[in-house]
Design an enzyme around this catalytic site. Sequence first.
Site, short mmCIF file in Angstrom:
data_model
loop_
_atom_site.label_atom_id
_atom_site.label_comp_id
_atom_site.label_asym_id
_atom_site.label_seq_id
_atom_site.Cartn_x
_atom_site.Cartn_y
_atom_site.Cartn_z
N GLY A 50 0.84 -1.19 0.00
CA GLY A 50 0.00 0.00 0.00
C GLY A 50 0.88 1.24 0.00
O GLY A 50 0.57 2.24 -0.66
N ASN A 130 -6.84 4.84 9.49
CA ASN A 130 -6.35 3.63 10.16
C ASN A 130 -6.39 3.73 11.69
O ASN A 130 -6.60 2.73 12.36
CB ASN A 130 -4.93 3.28 9.69
CG ASN A 130 -4.00 4.47 9.69
OD1 ASN A 130 -4.33 5.53 9.16
ND2 ASN A 130 -2.85 4.31 10.27
N GLN A 158 -7.56 0.92 4.09
CA GLN A 158 -8.34 0.47 5.24
C GLN A 158 -9.81 0.23 4.91
O GLN A 158 -10.54 -0.30 5.74
CB GLN A 158 -8.26 1.52 6.36
CG GLN A 158 -6.91 1.63 7.02
CD GLN A 158 -6.63 0.46 7.96
OE1 GLN A 158 -7.54 -0.23 8.42
NE2 GLN A 158 -5.36 0.23 8.26
N SER A 178 -4.04 -2.49 -0.46
CA SER A 178 -3.00 -3.35 0.10
C SER A 178 -3.62 -4.70 0.43
O SER A 178 -4.67 -4.77 1.08
CB SER A 178 -2.42 -2.71 1.37
OG SER A 178 -1.45 -3.57 1.93
N ALA A 179 -2.96 -5.79 0.03
CA ALA A 179 -3.53 -7.13 0.19
C ALA A 179 -3.68 -7.55 1.65
O ALA A 179 -4.66 -8.17 2.04
CB ALA A 179 -2.66 -8.15 -0.55
N HIS A 180 -2.68 -7.20 2.48
CA HIS A 180 -2.71 -7.75 3.85
C HIS A 180 -3.80 -7.17 4.73
O HIS A 180 -4.08 -7.70 5.80
CB HIS A 180 -1.32 -7.68 4.51
CG HIS A 180 -0.86 -6.33 4.94
ND1 HIS A 180 -0.89 -5.92 6.24
CD2 HIS A 180 -0.32 -5.31 4.23
CE1 HIS A 180 -0.38 -4.69 6.32
NE2 HIS A 180 -0.03 -4.31 5.13
N THR A 216 9.96 -8.16 -12.00
CA THR A 216 9.22 -9.41 -12.14
C THR A 216 8.14 -9.43 -11.07
O THR A 216 8.40 -9.13 -9.90
CB THR A 216 10.18 -10.60 -11.97
OG1 THR A 216 11.19 -10.49 -12.97
CG2 THR A 216 9.44 -11.92 -12.12
N CYS A 306 2.40 1.29 12.70
CA CYS A 306 3.64 2.03 12.47
C CYS A 306 4.10 2.72 13.73
O CYS A 306 5.25 3.10 13.87
CB CYS A 306 3.44 3.07 11.38
SG CYS A 306 2.69 2.35 9.95
N1 PLP Z 1 -2.36 3.40 4.10
C1 PLP Z 1 -3.08 3.09 5.18
C2 PLP Z 1 -4.32 3.84 5.50
C3 PLP Z 1 -2.68 2.02 6.01
O1 PLP Z 1 -3.39 1.71 7.10
C4 PLP Z 1 -1.50 1.32 5.67
C5 PLP Z 1 -1.01 0.22 6.53
O2 PLP Z 1 -1.31 0.13 7.69
C6 PLP Z 1 -0.80 1.69 4.52
C7 PLP Z 1 -1.25 2.74 3.76
C8 PLP Z 1 0.47 0.99 4.14
O3 PLP Z 1 0.19 -0.24 3.55
P1 PLP Z 1 1.36 -1.36 3.49
O4 PLP Z 1 1.51 -1.85 4.90
O5 PLP Z 1 0.85 -2.39 2.55
O6 PLP Z 1 2.58 -0.67 2.99
#
Ligand code: PLP
Length: 368
Positions: A50, A130, A158, A178-180, A216, A306
Amino acid sequence: MQPFLDARFGNPSSLHRAGRQARAAVDSARAEVAALIGASPRDLVFVASGTEADNLALFGAVGAGGERAPHVITSAIEHPAILETCHELERRGAEVSYAAATSDGIITPAALAAVLRSDTFLVSVMTANNVVGTVQPIAELARLAHAQGALFHTDAVQAAGKMPVDVAKLEVDLLSLSAHKIHGPQGVGALYVRGGTSLAPIVFGGGQEHGLRSATENVAGIVGFGVAARLARADMTQEAVRLVALRDRIFDTVAAKVKGSYVLGDRFRRVPGHVAIAFSGLEAEAVHLLLALDERGIAVSSGSACSAHHRGEPSHVLRAMGFDVIRARGALRVTLGRFTTEADVDRFLEVLPETVATLRPVVTHACL
Ligand code: PLP
């Protein structure tokens, strides 16, 4: 994902059979992820996170615009993937304005209008926050930006997969995923780029992903992202109803059982499984509370993940919502997902009041 790490390990750019199989898998995942946001598969660029999607959106749009000192707007409550990118844009000569948030964590159209100018080049406001979970009025904000001729990007990391996110209805030009965040693998993301939007690459090389993201492809990761997107789309409404009920039970029970607790962010305009709470007088103890809950097998977060890199620092999101430096340390974020059960919530509601009670004397003592 497993076959693509093993028997079907091929490079999608290769012409041999394994390569063609990998290409087909990437294409079908692209269709699944695109469907999650109502996009055409050709408008989706796979990236590594992301964060990278956000970087590509901002640097890519500004780079393609070619202006020496473009005016860019973002909000004061963005994820660091946007805020730090904006700080770098400033170092490179851009002028960045930060739209203010309400005390409930909402970026209103009026807040955007206050900083929007006729020469604004790009606006980036997240779909859902987030830290406090609030959902922003993206369609209205995008319309305002477009009326001034500006491009509009939203970080939907989110929101997507948890609530309806449709690029046509939102009328956005760029959107990050973002996949996770939807139970997919870590280290895969995507950027939606509306057809006709000029974007410059930030990674140069072999020209994969329409030249926008050389390298790749992470085939197994992309396959996992595709499956996660399909599953999220299949039962999104049902899952949202279930999570809203669990979330509301947490809010109501905590309010009744824990004196001095309060909700962070608008109670209703939030992603379904997002709970953000704090406890009056215990804000500075949020990390201790998190660790005490962890001891008892409950994984919650203080602010954003973070913040583990900035332990003890106040949340910039809560600061932007008007909290002082002490209270801005107090976010306890509890996120419920597909695998969170009613029994998990029962246990959390049993353990939380006891854990908070054990922290209170520590604070009183420390104050003496
Ligand atoms: N943007 C938001 C709002 C997020 O909550 C996050 C991750 O917590 C990200 C971006 C970053 O995504 P990634 O962890 O895949 O780099």
